[in-house]
Write a protein that holds these residues in place. Structure first.
Motif, PDB file in Angstrom:
ATOM      1  N   VAL A 136       0.842  -1.195   0.000  1.00  0.00           N
ATOM      2  CA  VAL A 136       0.000   0.000   0.000  1.00  0.00           C
ATOM      3  C   VAL A 136       0.883   1.253   0.000  1.00  0.00           C
ATOM      4  O   VAL A 136       0.640   2.202  -0.754  1.00  0.00           O
ATOM      5  CB  VAL A 136      -0.961  -0.011   1.218  1.00  0.00           C
ATOM      6  CG1 VAL A 136      -1.634   1.337   1.404  1.00  0.00           C
ATOM      7  CG2 VAL A 136      -2.001  -1.103   1.053  1.00  0.00           C
ATOM      8  N   ALA A 137       1.923   1.246   0.831  1.00  0.00           N
ATOM      9  CA  ALA A 137       2.836   2.393   0.877  1.00  0.00           C
ATOM     10  C   ALA A 137       3.562   2.557  -0.455  1.00  0.00           C
ATOM     11  O   ALA A 137       3.774   3.675  -0.928  1.00  0.00           O
ATOM     12  CB  ALA A 137       3.845   2.219   2.013  1.00  0.00           C
ATOM     13  N   LEU A 138       3.918   1.450  -1.074  1.00  0.00           N
ATOM     14  CA  LEU A 138       4.585   1.493  -2.375  1.00  0.00           C
ATOM     15  C   LEU A 138       3.657   2.099  -3.425  1.00  0.00           C
ATOM     16  O   LEU A 138       4.093   2.865  -4.283  1.00  0.00           O
ATOM     17  CB  LEU A 138       5.007   0.072  -2.777  1.00  0.00           C
ATOM     18  CG  LEU A 138       5.956  -0.091  -3.940  1.00  0.00           C
ATOM     19  CD1 LEU A 138       7.285   0.588  -3.659  1.00  0.00           C
ATOM     20  CD2 LEU A 138       6.171  -1.568  -4.229  1.00  0.00           C
ATOM     21  N   ARG A 139       2.364   1.791  -3.359  1.00  0.00           N
ATOM     22  CA  ARG A 139       1.392   2.331  -4.316  1.00  0.00           C
ATOM     23  C   ARG A 139       1.265   3.852  -4.209  1.00  0.00           C
ATOM     24  O   ARG A 139       0.863   4.509  -5.149  1.00  0.00           O
ATOM     25  CB  ARG A 139       0.003   1.746  -4.094  1.00  0.00           C
ATOM     26  CG  ARG A 139      -0.167   0.311  -4.366  1.00  0.00           C
ATOM     27  CD  ARG A 139      -0.136  -0.043  -5.836  1.00  0.00           C
ATOM     28  NE  ARG A 139       0.412  -1.373  -5.945  1.00  0.00           N
ATOM     29  CZ  ARG A 139       1.661  -1.656  -6.249  1.00  0.00           C
ATOM     30  NH1 ARG A 139       2.514  -0.724  -6.534  1.00  0.00           N
ATOM     31  NH2 ARG A 139       2.106  -2.891  -6.307  1.00  0.00           N
ATOM     32  N   ARG A 140       1.550   4.402  -3.023  1.00  0.00           N
ATOM     33  CA  ARG A 140       1.431   5.844  -2.834  1.00  0.00           C
ATOM     34  C   ARG A 140       2.574   6.614  -3.499  1.00  0.00           C
ATOM     35  O   ARG A 140       2.482   7.822  -3.653  1.00  0.00           O
ATOM     36  CB  ARG A 140       1.417   6.174  -1.346  1.00  0.00           C
ATOM     37  CG  ARG A 140       0.142   5.765  -0.660  1.00  0.00           C
ATOM     38  CD  ARG A 140       0.124   6.301   0.772  1.00  0.00           C
ATOM     39  NE  ARG A 140      -0.547   5.321   1.606  1.00  0.00           N
ATOM     40  CZ  ARG A 140      -0.127   4.896   2.780  1.00  0.00           C
ATOM     41  NH1 ARG A 140       0.969   5.375   3.298  1.00  0.00           N
ATOM     42  NH2 ARG A 140      -0.796   3.999   3.454  1.00  0.00           N
ATOM     43  N   LEU A 141       3.642   5.921  -3.827  1.00  0.00           N
ATOM     44  CA  LEU A 141       4.805   6.584  -4.431  1.00  0.00           C
ATOM     45  C   LEU A 141       4.552   6.853  -5.910  1.00  0.00           C
ATOM     46  O   LEU A 141       3.756   6.162  -6.546  1.00  0.00           O
ATOM     47  CB  LEU A 141       6.043   5.693  -4.284  1.00  0.00           C
ATOM     48  CG  LEU A 141       6.485   5.390  -2.853  1.00  0.00           C
ATOM     49  CD1 LEU A 141       7.637   4.391  -2.869  1.00  0.00           C
ATOM     50  CD2 LEU A 141       6.898   6.654  -2.133  1.00  0.00           C
ATOM     51  N   PRO A 142       5.255   7.831  -6.475  1.00  0.00           N
ATOM     52  CA  PRO A 142       5.141   8.071  -7.918  1.00  0.00           C
ATOM     53  C   PRO A 142       5.591   6.833  -8.705  1.00  0.00           C
ATOM     54  O   PRO A 142       6.447   6.073  -8.235  1.00  0.00           O
ATOM     55  CB  PRO A 142       6.105   9.243  -8.161  1.00  0.00           C
ATOM     56  CG  PRO A 142       6.299   9.878  -6.829  1.00  0.00           C
ATOM     57  CD  PRO A 142       6.127   8.804  -5.815  1.00  0.00           C
ATOM     58  N   PRO A 143       5.044   6.617  -9.886  1.00  0.00           N
ATOM     59  CA  PRO A 143       5.354   5.414 -10.663  1.00  0.00           C
ATOM     60  C   PRO A 143       6.850   5.200 -10.907  1.00  0.00           C
ATOM     61  O   PRO A 143       7.333   4.076 -10.813  1.00  0.00           O
ATOM     62  CB  PRO A 143       4.623   5.640 -11.986  1.00  0.00           C
ATOM     63  CG  PRO A 143       3.506   6.566 -11.643  1.00  0.00           C
ATOM     64  CD  PRO A 143       4.017   7.431 -10.541  1.00  0.00           C
ATOM     65  N   ARG A 144       7.583   6.246 -11.203  1.00  0.00           N
ATOM     66  CA  ARG A 144       9.020   6.097 -11.471  1.00  0.00           C
ATOM     67  C   ARG A 144       9.760   5.639 -10.211  1.00  0.00           C
ATOM     68  O   ARG A 144      10.634   4.785 -10.270  1.00  0.00           O
ATOM     69  CB  ARG A 144       9.582   7.428 -11.982  1.00  0.00           C
ATOM     70  CG  ARG A 144      10.970   7.354 -12.496  1.00  0.00           C
ATOM     71  CD  ARG A 144      10.984   6.593 -13.797  1.00  0.00           C
ATOM     72  NE  ARG A 144      12.216   6.855 -14.489  1.00  0.00           N
ATOM     73  CZ  ARG A 144      12.469   6.442 -15.686  1.00  0.00           C
ATOM     74  NH1 ARG A 144      11.558   5.780 -16.339  1.00  0.00           N
ATOM     75  NH2 ARG A 144      13.610   6.683 -16.256  1.00  0.00           N
ATOM     76  N   THR A 145       9.388   6.185  -9.059  1.00  0.00           N
ATOM     77  CA  THR A 145      10.006   5.791  -7.798  1.00  0.00           C
ATOM     78  C   THR A 145       9.646   4.348  -7.468  1.00  0.00           C
ATOM     79  O   THR A 145      10.490   3.579  -7.005  1.00  0.00           O
ATOM     80  CB  THR A 145       9.557   6.733  -6.664  1.00  0.00           C
ATOM     81  OG1 THR A 145       9.856   8.080  -7.048  1.00  0.00           O
ATOM     82  CG2 THR A 145      10.256   6.415  -5.364  1.00  0.00           C
TER      83      THR A 145
END
Length: 167
Positions: free
Chosen positions: A102-111
């Motif tokens: 879930v935390a990973l999904r909050r990051l921008p796609p490139r990140t």
């Protein structure tokens, strides 16, 4: 071995790692399989001209996922706090994995792509830069910012976990 047989062998050998990477990029098993198939389709078209197929297919996956994110962004609905997994049960490891996704999904796609390739696929900074078509410095800065954001997200959740668990 002819080109078609070489491609078939590549797919047999790489299917599971590619689906794992795609799942980390998309967060959904079905979408991950669709992403891998789309990337493999692009790879197959140029198979005889590709020097490093694993790099090519991962770059195709990241690029395809990015274009899907751009098209689907208005349709996505952020998770509510009530949608997060229940804390305090016996499946702590599964729960933490879900929180990480879930935390990973909050990051921008490139990140997201940098973190997935660097830490889940265990690619070097140079290999990650090659897959993403950017500089090593860009990979380092994206990874640093992404990890800092994940640490911040998990630091915010730690006090809540302590308060909810009975003594």
């Amino acid at each position: 071995m002819d080109d078609d047989e070489g491609f078939r062998q590549f797919v047999r050998d790489q299917w599971a790692p590619l689906v794992r990477t795609a799942y980390l990029l998309t967060g959904d098993r079905g979408t991950a399989e669709d992403l891998v198939q789309a990337a493999l389709e692009k790879t197959h078209r140029r198979w005889e001209r590709i020097d490093t197929p694993s790099v090519y297919v991962r770059r195709a996956m990241v690029n395809t996922a990015s274009s899907w994110w751009r098209r689907r962004r208005p349709l996505e609905v952020p998770l509510l706090a009530s949608d997060s997994p229940v804390r305090g049960d016996a499946f702590v490891q599964i729960e933490q994995r879900q929180q990480l996704l879930v935390a990973l999904r909050r990051l921008p796609p490139r990140t997201q792509a940098v973190l997935v390739l660097r830490y889940f696929e265990d690619l070097s900074e140079a290999d990650t830069a090659t897959v993403l078509g950017c500089s090593i410095g860009s990979v380092k800065s994206q990874a640093s910012r992404g990890l800092a954001r994940l640490r911040l997200d998990f630091a915010d959740e730690a006090p809540a976990q302590l308060q909810e668990e009975p003594c």
